[in-house]
Design a protein around this motif. Structure first.
Motif, PDB file in Angstrom:
ATOM      1  N   GLN A 150     -52.178 -46.815  41.324  1.00  0.00           N
ATOM      2  CA  GLN A 150     -51.748 -47.396  42.591  1.00  0.00           C
ATOM      3  C   GLN A 150     -51.682 -46.368  43.714  1.00  0.00           C
ATOM      4  OE1 GLN A 150     -48.108 -49.550  41.774  1.00  0.00           O
ATOM      5  NE2 GLN A 150     -49.105 -50.842  40.245  1.00  0.00           N
ATOM      6  N   VAL A 155     -55.737 -50.257  45.771  1.00  0.00           N
ATOM      7  CA  VAL A 155     -54.889 -50.695  44.661  1.00  0.00           C
ATOM      8  C   VAL A 155     -53.447 -50.767  45.157  1.00  0.00           C
ATOM      9  CG1 VAL A 155     -54.267 -50.326  42.251  1.00  0.00           C
ATOM     10  CG2 VAL A 155     -56.435 -49.437  43.124  1.00  0.00           C
ATOM     11  N   VAL A 167     -55.875 -55.621  43.478  1.00  0.00           N
ATOM     12  CA  VAL A 167     -57.029 -54.808  43.850  1.00  0.00           C
ATOM     13  C   VAL A 167     -57.824 -55.523  44.935  1.00  0.00           C
ATOM     14  CG1 VAL A 167     -59.177 -53.755  43.058  1.00  0.00           C
ATOM     15  CG2 VAL A 167     -57.175 -53.771  41.562  1.00  0.00           C
ATOM     16  N   LYS A 209     -63.525 -51.571  41.160  1.00  0.00           N
ATOM     17  CA  LYS A 209     -63.084 -52.428  42.265  1.00  0.00           C
ATOM     18  C   LYS A 209     -64.242 -53.192  42.891  1.00  0.00           C
ATOM     19  CE  LYS A 209     -61.609 -48.837  44.438  1.00  0.00           C
ATOM     20  NZ  LYS A 209     -61.043 -47.991  45.514  1.00  0.00           N
TER      21      LYS A 209
END
Length: 791
Positions: A150, A155, A167, A209
């Motif tokens: 994170q 994120v 995400v 991602k």
């Protein structure tokens, strides 16, 4: 499916026949200290200025014309190794790399060469090696894989105490989390404060991602692929730690030296044990704990065959007394077989089991009680093949077959001795995926990766399909009928093509631009109407009433390796989705056989830009990440049919992470987070019912207010154990202490805001006493200390 494999293997055989004039050097890259295979290590040919990276199993293959070559093997945190070879026939070359001296190690989020991040084809991938994770400040001093991720761009989370992560504007349920290829449906311990991944057993972590490879499917937003350690195949080793609220212990070693190994890692929290003498509810059978066990074994049968067996077993218990509380847990098992058909054709076949279950109970005794259990079980078969055509061309293809069993609810209610059972019928599903993709270096400056995934999803009997009638948007749909299906009969059937494409164009040796497109299809849906996802949220499959969610993501980025110390990247993304699930106001999500009548379907969009600046080397290093983004939904029947911010929308997200080596033994680290507050829904007025004011949203808006901004500073100091004993001899064991402070300036970050009023009836002419209360999960400074060892 048979035709698919026949065509792919014929293509591979044909290319092999045309490539006989060249020779192949292949093998595995390993850590010299323990034999662990290195994932994503770089193999570079100096003469051709080309190379490759090891796959998820540490294997590499390069096909080159006959001749003399100089190979450079590298992996961040390890010393480079240069080896000259004369290639006149196929050559198997396994290479072991040595770790650099500790003071020379770089803190990095990649595992690649100096310019690799700008020059390889990969984009939108977040990585953190375990040595970096172990140095970051952490809650109660316990390092955590998901919390560490994170700190990277794109994120986020809605706050402390929230399970999962978000995400690029995706929901918690739109992330596929894999542990040694097994899906994990709830990756959190203690309601989100810790993850299920024991850092002592983790080898590699990658979060996709965007530009998601064709072999992955099933979720819209991201893929978190966590690979566990194989175990030391050279010597026995014990690793562990004693922390403020839990301890961990790992034992690993060879089964047969340099042929097979194992690792067993366990954790158990004990805050309830320590607090039991002082907390009344814990004396009466209450519990607040978690435990997990991670195991893995592997054995090399011969140079072409290797088998692996891994498992995970974990559970959380949250009980107020013997009769009341809830618990949840994951169990997984993975059996893998690696096989080399040739120096160019690598195969992995996996068989996977995964189970997630939870239970809720309350009551005073056996005459007055309620018990509810629910579960999801998966059985998976995944054969995958990698064909290394030459040093500039790699073909990957394979399939995965997933059989699901959903047990939505098995409940028993007992009132004054009278029992009534409520059982929601099990649901059975089969999901099949076929994929093929081809990565090509067209020339030194231009590379492409293109492919397609075909997914097929079937919902079949025995079961009942409900038919719902039309109604006003945003209102519960009435049941118009039901159709019963026998075992094996098809209730609903969906299939989709999911194209994937990415490209890289080098602007110089140190910079490049990249772009990608991928379509993802999600057939399983996480239904939640709480402030944050929790262990009792409902997973439900696509059906005759719920269509699969489909998302298309477009990304573009600029990558610049400024020099050996600094690198910079900027990525823009845009994702549009359809069939996004939401729910009507007042939806009944638990123990509801007509749940599908409370759900709504609409479209979504998420867009933004991510900036990332990292200093990789030196005594002071770290990174800054910033994301500017929006996440919005549009669902007929919600917010008057207009676009509205999703619960996890954050406009600004800034994170700063830094490390500083004070001396050979002392090091410092810090982490600062500043994000926009997340949206929530506040009433706009109230109505009086028998003199009692009832909050009311007059304009029907959803998420019409934003909570205050979230910000937090964490600091930690690490003290390495002495290198030599009192007799001047080097110690065989290593250890270190971690002193940390979470939320240094004790800021009370809002998790939610709720409204309350005085317990009195309304008197005309008098003011109603109401107030808004901000709930902060952690509203104070949290110091901690932990001791970690290895011998």
């Amino acid at each position: 499916m048979t035709r698919f494999y026949t065509v792919a293997l014929l293509l591979a055989s044909t290319i092999i026949s045309f490539g006989q004039t060249k020779n192949t050097v292949s093998g595995y890259l390993k850590d010299v200290s323990d034999g662990e295979k290195l994932i994503g290590a770089t193999v570079y040919v100096l003469e051709t200025k080309s190379g490759t990276a090891t796959n998820a199993y540490g294997f590499y293959s390069l096909t080159l014309p006959s001749g003399d070559y100089t190979l450079e093997f590298s992996y961040i945190g390890f010393e480079k190794k240069i080896q000259k070879i004369t290639l006149t026939q196929n050559l198997q070359l396994d290479v072991e790399l040595s770790s650099e001296a500790q003071e020379l190690q770089a803190i990095t989020v990649t595992s690649e060469g100096e310019n690799a991040r700008s020059q390889n084809l990969e984009m939108s991938v977040a990585r953190l090696d375990i040595s970096t994770i172990q140095k970051m400040p952490a809650f109660l001093g316990e390092v955590d894989v998901i919390k560490s991720l994170q700190s990277l761009p794109g994120v986020s989370t809605v706050g402390e105490g929230a399970t999962g992560f978000n995400v690029r504007g995706g929901s918690v349920g739109q992330n596929l989390i894999l542990q040694d290829e097994a899906p994990v449906y709830n990756s959190s311990h203690m309601l989100g404060f810790f993850s299920t991944f024991n850092p002592d057993a983790v080898k590699d972590t990658r979060l996709y991602k965007g530009a998601i490879p064709a072999k992955y499917g099933g979720r819209l937003a991201s893929i978190l692929d966590v690979r566990m350690k194989d175990g030391n195949n050279k010597a026995y080793e014990t690793t562990g730690g004693i922390g403020t609220i839990f301890s961990r212990l790992s034992f690993e070693g060879p089964i047969v030296k340099e042929k097979g190994s194992f690792i067993v890692s366990g954790r158990r929290s004990y805050i309830d044990v320590l607090a039991r003498p002082f907390v009344e509810i814990l004396k009466d059978g209450g519990a607040l704990n978690f435990y997990d066990l991670t195991t893995k074994a592997n054995y090399k049968l011969n140079d072409r065959n290797h088998i692996y067996l891994s498992g995970y077993f974990g559970r959380d218990n949250f009980f107020f007394d013997k009769q009341q509380g809830f618990s949840w847990g994951n169990s997984t098992a993975t059996l893998r077989w690696n096989h080399l058909f040739s120096d160019k054709l690598f195969a992995n076949v996996s068989g996977v089991f995964s189970n997630y279950n939870y239970r809720l109970q309350f009551g005073e005794d056996n005459r007055d009680k309620f018990r509810w259990t629910s579960s999801i079980t998966n059985y998976i078969i995944k054969p995958e093949f990698s064909f290394f055509i030459n040093s500039n061309n790699e073909l990957n293809f394979g399939t995965d077959i997933i059989y699901y069993t959903f047990n939505p609810a098995n409940a028993l209610g007992v009132s004054n001795g009278d029992a009534q059972r409520v059982v929601l019928a099990e649901k059975y599903n089969l999901e099949t995926g076929l994929f093929i993709n081809n990565a090509i270096n067209i020339n030194p400056a231009w590379s492409i990766d293109y492919g397609v995934r075909y997914s097929d999803f079937r919902y079949f009997g025995p079961g009942t399909a409900y038919i719902f009638g039309d109604t006003t948007a945003g209102v519960r749909k009435p049941v118009r009928g039901a159709i019963d299906y026998k075992k094996g009969e098809s209730i609903a059937h969906y299939n989709n093509f999911e194209p994937r494409f990415s490209t890289k164009i080098s602007l110089s040796e140190k910079s490049s631009i990249k772009a990608s497109y991928n379509r993802m299809v999600q057939y399983l849906h996480l239904i939640s109407n709480t402030t944050a996802s929790n262990p009792l949220d409902v997973w439900t499959p696509s059906s005759n009433n719920i269509k699969p969610e489909i998302g298309d993501q477009y990304t573009g980025g600029y990558f610049w390796n400024i020099n050996k110390d600094w690198e910079f990247s900027a990525e823009v993304y845009y994702r549009k989705t359809k069939n996004q699930i939401d729910y009507i106001d007042g939806a009944d999500l638990l123990l509801n056989q007509f749940l599908e009548g409370d759900l709504l379907s609409g479209k979504g969009r998420a867009y933004g830009i991510e900036f990332y600046l990292q200093k990789k080397t030196g005594k002071f290093n770290g990174w800054v990440s910033y994301t500017l983004g929006r996440t919005e939904l549009k669902v007929d029947g919600i917010n008057n049919g207009e676009w509205y911010a999703a619960r996890y929308d954050q406009l600004h997200n800034l994170k700063i992470t830094g490390f500083y080596d004070l001396s050979k033994r002392w090091s410092l680290s810090g982490n600062f987070v500043l994000t926009s507050g997340t949206p929530t829904t506040f009433p706009t007025s109230y109505i009086l019912v028998q003199g009692i004011p009832i909050p009311y949203n007059a304009d029907g808006s959803r998420n019409n207010v934003r909570l205050p901004a979230y910000h937090r500073l964490d600091l930690s100091a690490r003290l390495e154990g002495k290198e030599f004993n009192k007799h001047g001899k080097k110690r065989k064991n290593t250890d270190y202490w971690v002193f940390s402070i979470y939320n240094v300036y004790a800021h009370k970050n809002p998790f939610s805001i709720y409204f309350s009023q005085a317990d009195q009836r309304f008197v005309p002419g008098q003011t109603i006493n109401t107030k808004a209360t901000q709930l902060s999960i952690i509203g104070t400074m949290v110091p901690s200390v932990s001791y970690n060892f290895k011998f």
